[in-house]
Design an enzyme around this catalytic site. Structure first.
Site, mmCIF file in Angstrom:
data_model
loop_
_atom_site.group_PDB
_atom_site.id
_atom_site.type_symbol
_atom_site.label_atom_id
_atom_site.label_comp_id
_atom_site.label_asym_id
_atom_site.label_seq_id
_atom_site.Cartn_x
_atom_site.Cartn_y
_atom_site.Cartn_z
ATOM 1 N N HIS A 39 0.897 -1.220 -0.067
ATOM 2 C CA HIS A 39 -0.103 0.039 0.037
ATOM 3 C C HIS A 39 0.966 1.262 -0.083
ATOM 4 O O HIS A 39 1.987 1.236 0.271
ATOM 5 C CB HIS A 39 -0.925 0.069 1.034
ATOM 6 C CG HIS A 39 -0.367 0.146 2.545
ATOM 7 N ND1 HIS A 39 -0.797 -1.391 3.187
ATOM 8 C CD2 HIS A 39 0.532 0.770 3.080
ATOM 9 C CE1 HIS A 39 -0.026 -1.034 4.684
ATOM 10 N NE2 HIS A 39 0.891 0.156 4.617
ATOM 11 N N GLU A 57 4.754 0.569 0.418
ATOM 12 C CA GLU A 57 5.415 -0.415 1.213
ATOM 13 C C GLU A 57 4.989 -1.931 1.348
ATOM 14 O O GLU A 57 3.915 -1.983 1.003
ATOM 15 C CB GLU A 57 5.505 0.121 2.629
ATOM 16 C CG GLU A 57 3.882 0.158 3.225
ATOM 17 C CD GLU A 57 3.745 0.620 4.590
ATOM 18 O OE1 GLU A 57 4.087 -0.230 5.585
ATOM 19 O OE2 GLU A 57 3.586 1.627 5.013
ATOM 20 N N HIS A 91 9.648 -0.318 12.137
ATOM 21 C CA HIS A 91 9.131 0.160 13.374
ATOM 22 C C HIS A 91 10.034 0.112 14.654
ATOM 23 O O HIS A 91 10.024 0.469 15.647
ATOM 24 C CB HIS A 91 7.950 -0.513 13.448
ATOM 25 C CG HIS A 91 6.758 -0.261 12.599
ATOM 26 N ND1 HIS A 91 6.169 1.123 12.529
ATOM 27 C CD2 HIS A 91 6.044 -1.065 11.863
ATOM 28 C CE1 HIS A 91 5.256 1.124 11.579
ATOM 29 N NE2 HIS A 91 5.231 -0.104 11.339
#
Length: 105
Positions: A39, A57, A91
């Site tokens: 997306h 990504e 992350h």
């Protein structure tokens, strides 16, 4: 081989990055997704990517298998609509849903 990118303690070879990008771009081209990937990636963090364009990504998996659904883990390969690699981000070590750049060799 040596690490092309290191995300947290995970070392990715260039072949791992290429495989993840190839799968993500193939899905992007066909208009398909697996569990909503790939997306659009909007670069809210303001990374200085070496290529321009609209970014997408796709998960790059710490077990080195190409992502086929389920938990996407912490790491992402970022590419543009011309199938050019923008970078690898994670992350891990970032606050909340933010990303930080993985270190490149």
């Amino acid at each position: 081989e040596s690490c092309e990118y290191t995300c947290g303690s995970t070392c990715y070879w260039s072949s791992d990055v290429s495989a993840a990008k190839a799968k993500g771009y193939s899905l992007y081209e066909s208009g398909d997704t697996i569990d909503d990937y790939p997306h659009g990636y909007h670069d809210y963090e303001g990374f200085d990517f070496p290529v321009s364009g609209t970014y997408y990504e796709y998960p790059i998996m710490s077990d080195y298998d190409v992502y086929t659904g389920g938990s996407p883990g912490a790491d992402r390969v970022i590419f543009n609509g011309d199938d050019e690699l923008a970078g690898v981000i994670t992350h891990t070590g970032a606050s909340g849903d933010d990303f930080v750049a993985c270190s490149s060799s």
